[in-house]
Design a protein around this motif. Structure first.
Motif, short mmCIF file in Angstrom:
data_model
loop_
_atom_site.label_atom_id
_atom_site.label_comp_id
_atom_site.label_asym_id
_atom_site.label_seq_id
_atom_site.Cartn_x
_atom_site.Cartn_y
_atom_site.Cartn_z
N ALA A 12 0.80 -1.22 0.00
CA ALA A 12 0.00 0.00 0.00
C ALA A 12 0.84 1.28 0.00
O ALA A 12 0.51 2.23 -0.71
CB ALA A 12 -0.97 0.00 1.18
N PRO A 13 1.93 1.37 0.78
CA PRO A 13 2.74 2.60 0.70
C PRO A 13 3.28 2.85 -0.70
O PRO A 13 3.37 4.00 -1.14
CB PRO A 13 3.88 2.33 1.70
N MET A 14 3.65 1.79 -1.39
CA MET A 14 4.14 1.94 -2.77
C MET A 14 3.03 2.46 -3.68
O MET A 14 3.26 3.33 -4.52
CB MET A 14 4.67 0.59 -3.26
N ILE A 40 13.79 0.40 -3.16
CA ILE A 40 14.26 -0.55 -2.15
C ILE A 40 13.14 -1.52 -1.79
O ILE A 40 13.10 -2.08 -0.70
CB ILE A 40 14.79 0.17 -0.89
N SER A 41 12.22 -1.73 -2.73
CA SER A 41 11.15 -2.70 -2.55
C SER A 41 11.73 -4.10 -2.49
O SER A 41 12.89 -4.34 -2.88
CB SER A 41 10.16 -2.62 -3.71
N LEU A 42 10.95 -5.04 -2.01
CA LEU A 42 11.40 -6.43 -1.97
C LEU A 42 11.77 -6.90 -3.37
O LEU A 42 12.82 -7.51 -3.57
CB LEU A 42 10.30 -7.32 -1.38
N ALA A 43 10.92 -6.60 -4.35
CA ALA A 43 11.20 -7.03 -5.72
C ALA A 43 12.48 -6.39 -6.23
O ALA A 43 13.33 -7.05 -6.87
CB ALA A 43 10.02 -6.67 -6.62
N ILE A 78 16.68 11.35 3.62
CA ILE A 78 15.98 10.18 3.08
C ILE A 78 14.63 10.04 3.75
O ILE A 78 14.54 10.04 4.99
CB ILE A 78 16.80 8.90 3.32
N ILE A 79 13.58 9.93 2.95
CA ILE A 79 12.24 9.62 3.47
C ILE A 79 11.99 8.13 3.23
O ILE A 79 11.95 7.67 2.09
CB ILE A 79 11.17 10.48 2.80
N LYS A 80 11.85 7.40 4.31
CA LYS A 80 11.77 5.93 4.26
C LYS A 80 10.35 5.47 4.55
O LYS A 80 9.83 5.66 5.63
CB LYS A 80 12.75 5.35 5.28
N LEU A 81 9.71 4.85 3.55
CA LEU A 81 8.38 4.28 3.71
C LEU A 81 8.48 2.83 4.16
O LEU A 81 9.54 2.21 4.03
CB LEU A 81 7.60 4.38 2.39
N PRO A 82 7.40 2.24 4.66
CA PRO A 82 7.47 0.86 5.17
C PRO A 82 7.76 -0.14 4.07
O PRO A 82 7.25 -0.05 2.95
CB PRO A 82 6.07 0.63 5.75
N GLY A 581 3.55 -0.50 8.45
CA GLY A 581 2.91 -1.01 7.24
C GLY A 581 2.20 -2.32 7.45
O GLY A 581 1.93 -3.05 6.49
N GLY A 582 1.89 -2.69 8.71
CA GLY A 582 1.36 -4.01 8.99
C GLY A 582 0.04 -4.34 8.34
O GLY A 582 -0.25 -5.50 8.04
N SER A 583 -0.80 -3.34 8.10
CA SER A 583 -2.11 -3.62 7.50
C SER A 583 -2.10 -3.41 5.99
O SER A 583 -3.13 -3.51 5.34
CB SER A 583 -3.18 -2.71 8.12
N ALA A 584 -0.93 -3.12 5.46
CA ALA A 584 -0.84 -2.81 4.03
C ALA A 584 -1.36 -3.91 3.12
O ALA A 584 -2.01 -3.62 2.11
CB ALA A 584 0.60 -2.45 3.68
N PRO A 585 -1.10 -5.22 3.37
CA PRO A 585 -1.58 -6.24 2.44
C PRO A 585 -3.09 -6.22 2.25
O PRO A 585 -3.58 -6.39 1.12
CB PRO A 585 -1.12 -7.55 3.10
N LYS A 586 -3.85 -6.02 3.31
CA LYS A 586 -5.31 -5.97 3.18
C LYS A 586 -5.73 -4.78 2.33
O LYS A 586 -6.71 -4.85 1.58
CB LYS A 586 -5.96 -5.91 4.56
N HIS A 587 -5.01 -3.68 2.45
CA HIS A 587 -5.35 -2.50 1.66
C HIS A 587 -5.14 -2.76 0.17
O HIS A 587 -5.93 -2.33 -0.66
CB HIS A 587 -4.48 -1.32 2.10
N VAL A 588 -4.06 -3.46 -0.16
CA VAL A 588 -3.81 -3.78 -1.57
C VAL A 588 -4.91 -4.68 -2.11
O VAL A 588 -5.41 -4.48 -3.22
CB VAL A 588 -2.43 -4.46 -1.75
N GLN A 589 -5.29 -5.65 -1.33
CA GLN A 589 -6.37 -6.56 -1.74
C GLN A 589 -7.65 -5.77 -2.02
O GLN A 589 -8.34 -6.02 -3.03
CB GLN A 589 -6.62 -7.59 -0.65
N GLN A 590 -7.98 -4.81 -1.16
CA GLN A 590 -9.19 -4.03 -1.37
C GLN A 590 -9.08 -3.16 -2.62
O GLN A 590 -10.05 -3.00 -3.36
CB GLN A 590 -9.47 -3.15 -0.15
#
Length: 742
Positions: A12-14, A40-43, A78-82, A581-590
């Motif tokens: 979601a932050p991305m 600096i994403s996982l991918a 540097i501004i660092k997102l989750p 960023g713990g709730s981010a996966p649910k946000h992407v799904q929505q």
């Protein structure tokens, strides 16, 4: 030209970045500030890790290494997102997605045998877990709730579930034969290179870690968790949850503690389903289906087994679920339990959420229920136990009256437990493990048995001194008392206390209330003050920094994403973090299902203002300060006008909140009197925003309610993502006007 590095991260932050970054670039550009991005994403980190093996057109620079070097420079901003702190299942999913996009990556080898597989595993392991933060955090942490956010929480309190004195919720922890109980610690007298060696019962030696460079004054610890004691403890707690009629829940951090905690998680899966592993353990292991990856990983991989074996495993799992206590659920509707995925239940987010919700978690029946929170290692479990018992005695905390608990956290240069990944091992055979100095003398010795988990970690002297100085400075600037959460009965903390006491003698502490208390006593002291509406700075080590900066903000503000997180880098630069960023996966799904993104970018707004102020101070860019002050006022207006993302489809979402921030920001800049040229430039922009507010809002709302195609999860398609996240042509046109305003 001044420069801000804005990180491209995950989930979601991305997605929010695709909407907010053009706004940021336009406003910052009016102060001569260039905004650059680094992936600096996982991918992105996966591709960078294998770039030397990829075709030239698929190669990517190692942006994380670049930023790590920059973080040691006084020029850093540097501004660092989750980020995703990748568990093995997440890592495998990201690899599969990248392979599907044509990136020539090897599979993740569960049991590497060949040199190529061992090399691939080593590269992937460097990406796994929280690989980003230790690289960038060349300073200690200053986390606090901004006054505007705290004021808003008091006038618009979030829901806190009621607590009952007879609540059945409790915390269970080992207390013996765990990491805390077995800890040893030394302070190095001189620079050296240490090693970690396993000495077998027969005297044979195996070098586990050949070179650990250390500096004079550095604290080095070693400890071990007994596998036998852990197994017995887990079996006892499973039986206790069944007997008490409460949910069984396991709380670890398999992302940050990416070697130790997946092992502990796997032993919990084994303990809950003993018949599964007694009957089918060999077949599961042969198929690479490890309990360390969770119940979900086993279930999803059963097709690789013989059909009869797979059916038997499924039947045995169902029997285990039926015979055992009810499991706490991640998603009751989909049958995803607390033991499905190691990264689904992260202690620093899951425990505060449970405390906020009357001590309840969700059960298999979709209803809330009292819970036995199982936290194997006793180092910090007592903190949560004290909070739960306080809630039983005093009821839920009141966000309208409670005090605030900022944090100063020791984390620079991979300090403490979160820097232990490369020095953590699952013990292969009985014997002992020695941490030896450069001459071969054993500084610390741990007796071990096969299956035990050994861990060593470090904390350098310079970061410790910087941490103490930051605590003193924050106490003086804020007027708040500060408590060092250190336990003299713990080996590491005794060494840290000696450094704190020595450093405080050199600091100007006149008139300050500074004290040292054990985590349990510090929790009690802080909660007493919180209930009286008094503020207290917590000064903690690395893990407690993470735990407390979720625990107290979730109780105070309803979320930790609204915290201001500043990292004053030790060499003069600034790192500005934007929240959890713990709730981010649910946000992407929505978003994918409904074209609606609930992610709240408030953390980005807060971090950006501090980043701009840092530029103003370090580069004498006064316009950056004017823009920062206007942004803070705009953010407060956003909160007061309730223009943050809402919960329901058909209301304002993340993109809408970005629009209203831009509207209020432009209005503030047009109204300010410090920079006449800036005010003149923004006057027509603010007017146009106001005149077209309804039109822009309508364009943003019109896209909701249908699926959105972003072309991927770990690496979405950039053009598709931009189209989804910038659906208002009217808004986009005004943003373009800002870019040419000065």
């Amino acid at each position: 030209m001044s420069r801000i590095i804005y990180t491209h991260t995950d989930e979601a932050p991305m997605l929010a970045t695709a909407s907010f970054l053009p706004i940021l670039e336009a406003f910052a550009g009016t102060a001569g500030i260039e905004v650059e991005t680094r992936d600096i994403s996982l991918a992105g980190r996966i591709v960078a890790a294998f770039s030397d093996l990829l075709p030239e057109e698929q190669r990517e620079a190692d942006a994380l290494a670049e930023l790590g070097k920059l973080a040691t420079s006084p020029d850093a901003n540097i501004i660092k997102l989750p980020n995703i702190s990748a568990s093995v299942p997440q890592l495998k999913a990201a690899i599969a997605e990248l392979q599907g996009q044509g990136i020539d990556l090897p599979d993740y080898p569960d049991s590497p045998a060949t040199d190529a597989e061992k090399d691939a595993r080593s590269r992937y392991d460097a990406v796994k877990g929280s690989a980003v933060n230790p690289v960038l955090r060349e300073g200690n942490s200053d986390r606090r709730a901004p006054q505007a956010v705290k004021n808003f929480a008091k006038t618009h309190p979030h829901r806190m579930g009621a607590w009952s004195a007879d609540s059945g919720t409790s915390v269970a922890t080992m207390g013996a034969d765990d990491f805390r109980a077995n800890e040893q610690s030394v302070v190095l007298e001189k620079d050296d290179v240490l090693s970690i060696v396993h000495v077998g019962a027969d005297g044979s030696e195996t070098v586990l870690k050949e070179r650990i460079p250390v500096l004079a004054g550095e604290i080095v610890d070693s400890t071990v968790m007994s596998a036998k004691a852990l197994d017995a403890f887990l079996a006892q707690q499973i039986a206790a949850a069944k007997e008490q009629g409460v949910l069984f829940s396991l709380h670890l951090k398999a992302t940050m503690m990416k070697v130790s905690d997946p092992i502990l998680f796997g032993r919990a899966v084994r303990a809950f389903f003993p018949e599964v592993f007694a009957q089918y353990g060999e077949q599961l292991e042969a198929a690479g289906l490890s309990p360390n990856n969770g119940l979900g990983g086993i279930l999803s991989g059963l097709d690789a087994l013989d059909a009869d074996v797979a059916a038997g495993v499924r039947e045995a799992i169902q029997k285990g679920l039926a015979d055992g206590p009810a499991l706490a659920m991640v998603n009751s509707d989909k049958g995803i339990t607390n033991l499905h995925v190691p990264s689904d239940v992260i202690i620093d987010a899951s425990m505060p959420a449970m405390i906020r919700t009357s001590g309840h978690m969700w059960g298999p029946d979709g209803e809330e229920a009292d819970t036995l929170a199982v936290i194997p290692d006793s180092s910090y479990a007592g903190v949560y136990d004290v909070v739960i018992e306080d809630c039983k005695a005093g009821g839920a905390f009141d966000p309208t009256t409670m005090g605030t608990v900022p944090n100063v956290g020791l984390m620079a240069q991979k300090a403490e437990e979160y820097g232990s990944h490369d020095k953590t091992f699952e013990v292969a055979a009985d014997g002992r493990i020695e941490v030896r100095d450069g001459s071969g003398i054993a500084l610390m010795t741990q007796e071990v048995e096969a299956g035990d988990v050994f861990r060593a970690c470090q904390a350098k002297d310079a970061p410790i001194r910087d941490w103490i100085q930051l605590a003193v400075r924050r106490s003086r600037e804020s007027g708040m008392p500060a408590v060092f959460w250190l336990d003299e009965s713990r080996a590491h903390d005794r060494n840290l206390i000696a450094k704190v006491e020595a450093q405080l003698e050199q600091e100007d502490t006149e008139g300050l209330d500074l004290r040292i208390l054990s985590p349990i006593e510090a929790t009690k002291h802080t909660l007493e003050r919180v209930r009286r509406g008094e503020d207290t700075i917590s000064v903690t080590g690395n893990v407690l920094r993470d735990y407390l900066t979720d625990l107290f903000p979730i109780m105070e503000l309803g979320t930790s994403a609204k915290m201001l997180s500043v990292v004053p880098l030790m060499n003069g630069g600034g790192l500005f973090e934007t929240g959890a960023g713990g709730s981010a996966p649910k946000h992407v799904q929505q978003l994918v299902e409904e074209d609606y993104l609930r992610w709240d970018s408030l953390g980005e707004f807060l971090a950006l203002a501090e980043s701009l102020r840092h530029l103003a101070r370090t580069e004498s860019n006064d316009r950056a300060r004017v823009i920062a002050d206007a942004l803070d006022r705009a953010t407060e207006t956003l909160l007061n006008n309730d223009k943050s993302p809402q919960r329901k489809l058909g209301t304002i979402d993340n993109r809408g909140s970005h629009f209203y921030l831009a509207l209020y920001w432009a209005q503030e800049l047009a109204q300010q009197t410090e920079d006449a040229q800036l005010a003149e430039a923004f006057a027509p922009i603010a007017q146009e925003f106001g005149e077209k507010e309804e039109q822009i809002a309508s364009e943003l709302l019109a896209v909701q309610g249908k699926p959105a195609d972003i072309g991927g999860y770990y690496r979405p398609d950039a053009e598709k993502t931009a189209k989804v996240m910038r659906p208002s042509a009217t808004l986009n046109a005004i943003i373009d006007e800002i870019s040419s305003a000065l």
